[in-house]
Design an enzyme around this catalytic site. Sequence first.
Site, PDB file in Angstrom:
ATOM      1  N   GLY A  69       0.838  -1.200   0.000  1.00 43.46           N
ATOM      2  CA  GLY A  69       0.000   0.000   0.000  1.00 43.46           C
ATOM      3  C   GLY A  69       0.873   1.250   0.000  1.00 43.46           C
ATOM      4  N   GLN A 176      -7.682   0.652   4.085  1.00 49.87           N
ATOM      5  CA  GLN A 176      -8.561   0.147   5.151  1.00 49.87           C
ATOM      6  C   GLN A 176     -10.027   0.119   4.725  1.00 49.87           C
ATOM      7  OE1 GLN A 176      -7.587  -1.358   7.770  1.00 49.87           O
ATOM      8  NE2 GLN A 176      -5.475  -0.686   8.058  1.00 49.87           N
ATOM      9  N   SER A 196      -4.032  -2.807  -0.330  1.00 48.88           N
ATOM     10  CA  SER A 196      -2.912  -3.659   0.047  1.00 48.88           C
ATOM     11  C   SER A 196      -3.397  -5.073   0.374  1.00 48.88           C
ATOM     12  CB  SER A 196      -2.251  -3.046   1.289  1.00 48.88           C
ATOM     13  OG  SER A 196      -1.223  -3.867   1.758  1.00 48.88           O
ATOM     14  N   GLY A 197      -2.650  -6.080  -0.102  1.00 46.65           N
ATOM     15  CA  GLY A 197      -3.068  -7.473   0.076  1.00 46.65           C
ATOM     16  C   GLY A 197      -3.207  -7.904   1.527  1.00 46.65           C
ATOM     17  N   HIS A 198      -2.227  -7.521   2.356  1.00 47.00           N
ATOM     18  CA  HIS A 198      -2.205  -8.144   3.691  1.00 47.00           C
ATOM     19  C   HIS A 198      -3.288  -7.616   4.627  1.00 47.00           C
ATOM     20  CE1 HIS A 198       0.029  -5.158   6.335  1.00 47.00           C
ATOM     21  NE2 HIS A 198       0.278  -4.634   5.157  1.00 47.00           N
ATOM     22  N   THR A 233      10.130  -7.997 -12.099  1.00 49.14           N
ATOM     23  CA  THR A 233       9.353  -9.215 -12.358  1.00 49.14           C
ATOM     24  C   THR A 233       8.206  -9.303 -11.360  1.00 49.14           C
ATOM     25  OG1 THR A 233      11.307 -10.299 -13.193  1.00 49.14           O
ATOM     26  CG2 THR A 233       9.494 -11.744 -12.540  1.00 49.14           C
ATOM     27  N   CYS A 319       2.438   0.498  12.806  1.00 51.37           N
ATOM     28  CA  CYS A 319       3.747   1.131  12.584  1.00 51.37           C
ATOM     29  C   CYS A 319       4.037   2.170  13.658  1.00 51.37           C
ATOM     30  CB  CYS A 319       3.803   1.789  11.216  1.00 51.37           C
ATOM     31  SG  CYS A 319       2.365   1.566  10.243  1.00 51.37           S
TER      32      CYS A 319
HETATM   33  N1  PLP Z   1      -2.625   3.127   4.428  1.00 53.85           N
HETATM   34  C1  PLP Z   1      -3.344   2.705   5.481  1.00 53.85           C
HETATM   35  C2  PLP Z   1      -4.629   3.397   5.817  1.00 53.85           C
HETATM   36  C3  PLP Z   1      -2.890   1.626   6.250  1.00 53.85           C
HETATM   37  O1  PLP Z   1      -3.600   1.217   7.300  1.00 53.85           O
HETATM   38  C4  PLP Z   1      -1.658   1.000   5.896  1.00 53.85           C
HETATM   39  C5  PLP Z   1      -1.111  -0.088   6.727  1.00 53.85           C
HETATM   40  O2  PLP Z   1      -1.285  -0.116   7.911  1.00 53.85           O
HETATM   41  C6  PLP Z   1      -0.972   1.467   4.766  1.00 53.85           C
HETATM   42  C7  PLP Z   1      -1.483   2.534   4.062  1.00 53.85           C
HETATM   43  C8  PLP Z   1       0.304   0.850   4.322  1.00 53.85           C
HETATM   44  O3  PLP Z   1       0.088  -0.375   3.661  1.00 53.85           O
HETATM   45  P1  PLP Z   1       1.269  -1.428   3.512  1.00 53.85           P
HETATM   46  O4  PLP Z   1       1.477  -2.041   4.859  1.00 53.85           O
HETATM   47  O5  PLP Z   1       0.803  -2.411   2.495  1.00 53.85           O
HETATM   48  O6  PLP Z   1       2.468  -0.663   3.039  1.00 53.85           O
END
Ligand code: PLP
Length: 375
Positions: A69, A176, A196-198, A233, A319
């Site tokens: 993301g 989100q 974002s995948g995770h 790739t 984070c």
């Molecule tokens: N944006 C938001 C609102 C998020 O909650 C997060 C991850 O916590 C991100 C961006 C970043 O995504 P990624 O962990 O895939 O870099």
Amino acid sequence: MSVYLDNNATTRVARESRDAMLECMEDYGNPSSMHALGQSAKKRLMDARMQVASFLAASPQEVVFTGSGTEGNHMAIQGSCTLNPGKRHIVTSRVEHPSTLALFGHLEKRGYQVTMLDVDEEGRLDPDDLEKAVTNETALVSLMWANNETGVIFPIEEAVKIAKSKGCLFHTDAVQSAGKLKIDLSRVPIDFLVFSGHKMHAPKGVGALFVRKGIRLPSLFYGSQERGRRGGTENLPGIAALGMACRLFMEDDCCERVGMLREKLEAGILESIPFARINGGGAERVPNTSSIRFDEMESEAILDRLDKAGIYASSGAACAAGGNEPSHVLVAMGLGKAAEASIRFSLSRYTTEEEIAQLLGILPGIVEQMTGRMQ
Ligand code: PLP
């Protein structure tokens, strides 16, 4: 039995997504190779792109696979600056994710003016404030769709209208909201959307960026892949898993069920801990997120006890949660000291009634033990 209620930090990989990854590890060709193994990989890549495109109601050519993301956000924001060399103003909000706020800080050092819109005490953004902030100098409006800490949804449709009426580009961080609400880009003229995948049951290290047809977004990584928009790739196992996660959501979005579980969680906590309050409870929110404050308590101490009981939640963005700073989101909502007393519970399609009952069976005791204050 452990209870995972930290799905806004990351999610469990769905069995179907894992199977899709494993297949791509067996069928391991490079999609750019001309031989049969490469062509088989290319087909898998196309299939995943189709799945992501239909998840967004977009066309496959508008989907660029990324590594996260964060990467998608950076491509969209930095690319918008390059596309508008004469404009040096960006409008965003105070409650964005650190992955974009850090970039805005960097852009400010490079001479950009960044306007940060305030939110109210429920975490809501007022479109009138946006209208007033956008000028002829504005290159980009960048707003998250749903907040990662509170789940509060921003009025994205209205915001896009305002940005478009003033002739600037519009980017949304939908990390989100993807997998938590329906996204229909055939109706809303967003220029760039990131997810974002995770965060939606695919693995870490893969994401997608939607780039509206006709916009020639400059690349961060030069190369031929992704139609010259993202060299390197392709991470085919991750991409196939992301496509599968999108398909799972389209087949069964689970929003209603997850929303009902969140209601149980909140009702149970408010009933048993009378001084608990829901952050952003008066705003429209995605169904899986609940940020709750326990005034005059230390969230870290509660989390520690929950952790020991096998219940995993968090005090904010993963984070930022490692640091000692109170959440910038809750501070922006005017919560002051109460920002340090908040816990985020985030559910997923795999959360069960039993897990919520387990939390409700343990949390009031922990709070009572720590405070002796339940009336
Ligand atoms: N944006 C938001 C609102 C998020 O909650 C997060 C991850 O916590 C991100 C961006 C970043 O995504 P990624 O962990 O895939 O870099």
